[in-house]
Design a protein around this motif. Structure first.
Motif, PDB file in Angstrom:
ATOM      1  N   VAL A  59      82.182 -36.967 108.866  1.00  0.00           N
ATOM      2  CA  VAL A  59      83.042 -37.292 107.721  1.00  0.00           C
ATOM      3  C   VAL A  59      84.390 -36.606 107.927  1.00  0.00           C
ATOM      4  N   ARG A  60      85.498 -37.353 107.704  1.00  0.00           N
ATOM      5  CA  ARG A  60      86.841 -36.804 107.901  1.00  0.00           C
ATOM      6  C   ARG A  60      87.444 -36.337 106.579  1.00  0.00           C
ATOM      7  N   LEU A  61      88.071 -35.165 106.602  1.00  0.00           N
ATOM      8  CA  LEU A  61      88.770 -34.648 105.416  1.00  0.00           C
ATOM      9  C   LEU A  61      90.220 -34.322 105.786  1.00  0.00           C
ATOM     10  N   CYS A  62      91.142 -34.563 104.848  1.00  0.00           N
ATOM     11  CA  CYS A  62      92.563 -34.278 105.072  1.00  0.00           C
ATOM     12  C   CYS A  62      92.896 -32.917 104.467  1.00  0.00           C
ATOM     13  N   PHE A  63      93.505 -32.052 105.290  1.00  0.00           N
ATOM     14  CA  PHE A  63      93.851 -30.709 104.781  1.00  0.00           C
ATOM     15  C   PHE A  63      95.341 -30.549 104.489  1.00  0.00           C
ATOM     16  N   ALA A  64      96.114 -31.637 104.587  1.00  0.00           N
ATOM     17  CA  ALA A  64      97.568 -31.537 104.382  1.00  0.00           C
ATOM     18  C   ALA A  64      97.888 -31.464 102.885  1.00  0.00           C
ATOM     19  N   LYS A  65      97.359 -30.448 102.238  1.00  0.00           N
ATOM     20  CA  LYS A  65      97.462 -30.331 100.774  1.00  0.00           C
ATOM     21  C   LYS A  65      97.876 -28.918 100.395  1.00  0.00           C
ATOM     22  N   VAL A  66      98.354 -28.753  99.145  1.00  0.00           N
ATOM     23  CA  VAL A  66      98.703 -27.406  98.672  1.00  0.00           C
ATOM     24  C   VAL A  66      97.413 -26.588  98.511  1.00  0.00           C
ATOM     25  N   ASP A  67      97.574 -25.262  98.530  1.00  0.00           N
ATOM     26  CA  ASP A  67      96.402 -24.373  98.496  1.00  0.00           C
ATOM     27  C   ASP A  67      95.481 -24.651  97.303  1.00  0.00           C
ATOM     28  N   ALA A  68      96.082 -24.905  96.129  1.00  0.00           N
ATOM     29  CA  ALA A  68      95.249 -25.114  94.929  1.00  0.00           C
ATOM     30  C   ALA A  68      94.344 -26.336  95.116  1.00  0.00           C
ATOM     31  N   THR A  69      94.869 -27.389  95.734  1.00  0.00           N
ATOM     32  CA  THR A  69      94.067 -28.596  95.974  1.00  0.00           C
ATOM     33  C   THR A  69      92.970 -28.309  96.992  1.00  0.00           C
ATOM     34  N   ILE A  70      93.329 -27.583  98.045  1.00  0.00           N
ATOM     35  CA  ILE A  70      92.328 -27.224  99.060  1.00  0.00           C
ATOM     36  C   ILE A  70      91.221 -26.382  98.425  1.00  0.00           C
ATOM     37  N   ASP A  71      91.612 -25.427  97.613  1.00  0.00           N
ATOM     38  CA  ASP A  71      90.611 -24.538  97.004  1.00  0.00           C
ATOM     39  C   ASP A  71      89.689 -25.301  96.055  1.00  0.00           C
ATOM     40  N   GLU A  72      90.255 -26.214  95.286  1.00  0.00           N
ATOM     41  CA  GLU A  72      89.427 -27.019  94.391  1.00  0.00           C
ATOM     42  C   GLU A  72      88.508 -27.925  95.221  1.00  0.00           C
ATOM     43  N   GLY A  73      89.048 -28.461  96.313  1.00  0.00           N
ATOM     44  CA  GLY A  73      88.232 -29.289  97.220  1.00  0.00           C
ATOM     45  C   GLY A  73      87.067 -28.494  97.779  1.00  0.00           C
ATOM     46  N   ILE A  74      87.325 -27.246  98.177  1.00  0.00           N
ATOM     47  CA  ILE A  74      86.264 -26.380  98.723  1.00  0.00           C
ATOM     48  C   ILE A  74      85.197 -26.135  97.649  1.00  0.00           C
ATOM     49  N   ALA A  75      85.656 -25.824  96.425  1.00  0.00           N
ATOM     50  CA  ALA A  75      84.691 -25.537  95.341  1.00  0.00           C
ATOM     51  C   ALA A  75      83.805 -26.763  95.099  1.00  0.00           C
ATOM     52  N   ARG A  76      84.418 -27.937  95.100  1.00  0.00           N
ATOM     53  CA  ARG A  76      83.622 -29.159  94.856  1.00  0.00           C
ATOM     54  C   ARG A  76      82.687 -29.461  96.026  1.00  0.00           C
TER      55      ARG A  76
END
Ligand code: PMP
Ligand code: GLN
Length: 387
Positions: A359-376
């Motif tokens: 599965v591919r994920l895009c990391f070109a995001k601000v830290d808050a989005t990345i952190d919320e993505g990690i939590a989910r």
């Protein structure tokens, strides 16, 4: 209706972005950055819009951009291009791909395609009447082998399509692999359409190797680039194709009846951007690499097995190694609907014998989005443990 289009599903990127909008999920699917690109490039576009002509620019592109592309590749990759006869501006790399495929593939010609392949390639090849010859790469290394190329190339091969760095695997082909492909292309007198839109988005001190610089390839390559990727402005659709003048005649004829031209203010701004100093490019790469590391660390801590990302905006998760037994399409469907994260199933990049465990994920995001993505994604572990 042409059955090719009538029976074709919507692209996986549009589908997953649509589901993200519908469900309110965080969109780590389609590859686009949160940021809005460098301010001076945006200002250059704004200035050009009000100060310069907004009428049809020359069909091959504004001279200032064609010169900038040639200068840029001389400076960054050591390639010598004559801007007048060897550079054509297109409306994004997508149009360059279409123009190159339509110009170089005659019905019945064989076209070597390397899976996983960007989703536009196969439909364009089929539309041109080409006969696909598929090479299959496998995780975790995604390496190109001599046996696979030997099975795919023949004296009917007209074109091979290369994507380097490779979307979706985030891997970079080694010089040895590029030389191998070059040897097959030269031997069979085939043209490599080299989609290098990710050429500047490479990490950890890596340098991009253009296949055009490999032995015998100067006359056997169409090199495609995109301002959208270089300047984090994916909506801009300013691309180009570079090739020996023997090829650009046909490439330009295909381009002239696809779009004819590209908005001149955006061309002028990309020309400005290509002249930016080294600090921009190293800073851009360092920023994306930091985001990659943040997402990688968070996912790993949550128990996901992350495959290494050498370039692009993407990393991928190995489902089997993460202890998830269901396939990538099911995982992505449940992630977006039940965990609030949109991702891309890598099987969408295969026409046959798909790899279904990545599965591919895009990391070109601000830290808050990345952190919320990690939590989910951490919560989503429970979802799949039960399945
Ligand atoms: N080729 C590849 C491998 C891509 O990843 C993309 C877009 N992400 C494109 C082509 C299309 O580029 P553009 O937006 O310039 O048309
Ligand atoms: N190339 C982008 C990606 O891989 C998507 C571009 C598109 O949506 N056509 O995510």
């Amino acid at each position: 209706m042409n059955p090719l289009y009538a029976n074709m599903p919507t692209t996986i990127f549009e589908k997953m972005s649509g589901l993200a909008r519908e469900t309110g999920a965080i969109n780590l699917g389609q590859g686009f950055p949160d940021s809005n690109g460098p301010a001076d490039v945006l200002e250059a576009a704004q200035r050009a819009l009000v100060v310069q002509s907004n009428q049809y620019p020359p069909m091959a592109g504004l001279p200032v951009l064609r010169q900038a592309v040639a200068d840029h590749y001389r400076r960054h990759q050591g390639i010598d291009l004559d801007w007048q006869s060897e550079v054509i501006v297109t409306s994004g790399a997508t149009e360059a791909l279409a123009a190159a495929i339509f110009a170089l593939v005659t019905p019945g010609d064989e076209v070597v395609l390397i899976q996983p392949m960007y989703d536009a390639y196969l439909p364009l090849v089929l539309r041109a009447g080409g006969v696909p010859k598929l090479v299959r790469l496998e995780p975790p290394a995604w390496r190109l082998t001599e046996e696979a190329l030997a099975a795919a190339f023949s004296d009917r091969t007209a074109v091979a399509i290369l994507n380097n760095p490779l979307n979706p695997t985030a891997t970079i082909f080694s010089d040895a692999e590029l030389e191998l492909l070059a040897r097959f292309a030269v031997k069979h007198d085939a043209i490599v359409i080299s989609d290098e839109v990710w050429e500047h988005v490479v990490f950890d001190g890596r340098a991009h190797s253009p296949i055009m610089a490999m032995p015998g390839m100067r006359e056997h390559t169409v090199k495609i680039g995109s301002g959208g990727k270089i300047f984090s402005l994916t909506g801009w659709k300013v691309g180009w194709m570079c090739a020996a003048s023997e090829l650009t005649h046909a490439l330009a004829r295909a381009h002239q009846f696809l779009t004819f031209t590209t908005p001149p203010n955006l061309q002028a701004a990309v020309a400005h951007g290509l002249g930016k100093n080294e600090a921009y490019f190293t800073g851009m790469r360092a920023d994306f690499a930091r985001s990659r590391d943040r997402l990688t660390a968070g996912l790993a801590e949550a128990g996901w097995a992350v495959l290494p990302s050498a370039g692009t905006y993407f990393l991928s998760i190995d489902l089997a190694a993460s202890g998830v037994a269901v396939d990538d399409v099911t995982v992505c469907d449940r992630l977006v609907r039940e965990a609030g994260v949109a991702a891309i199933p890598v099987s969408a990049f295969y026409a046959e014998a798909p790899v279904t465990s990545v599965v591919r994920l895009c990391f070109a995001k601000v830290d808050a989005t990345i952190d919320e993505g990690i939590a989910r994604m951490a919560k989503a572990r429970a979802l799949f443990a039960r399945s």
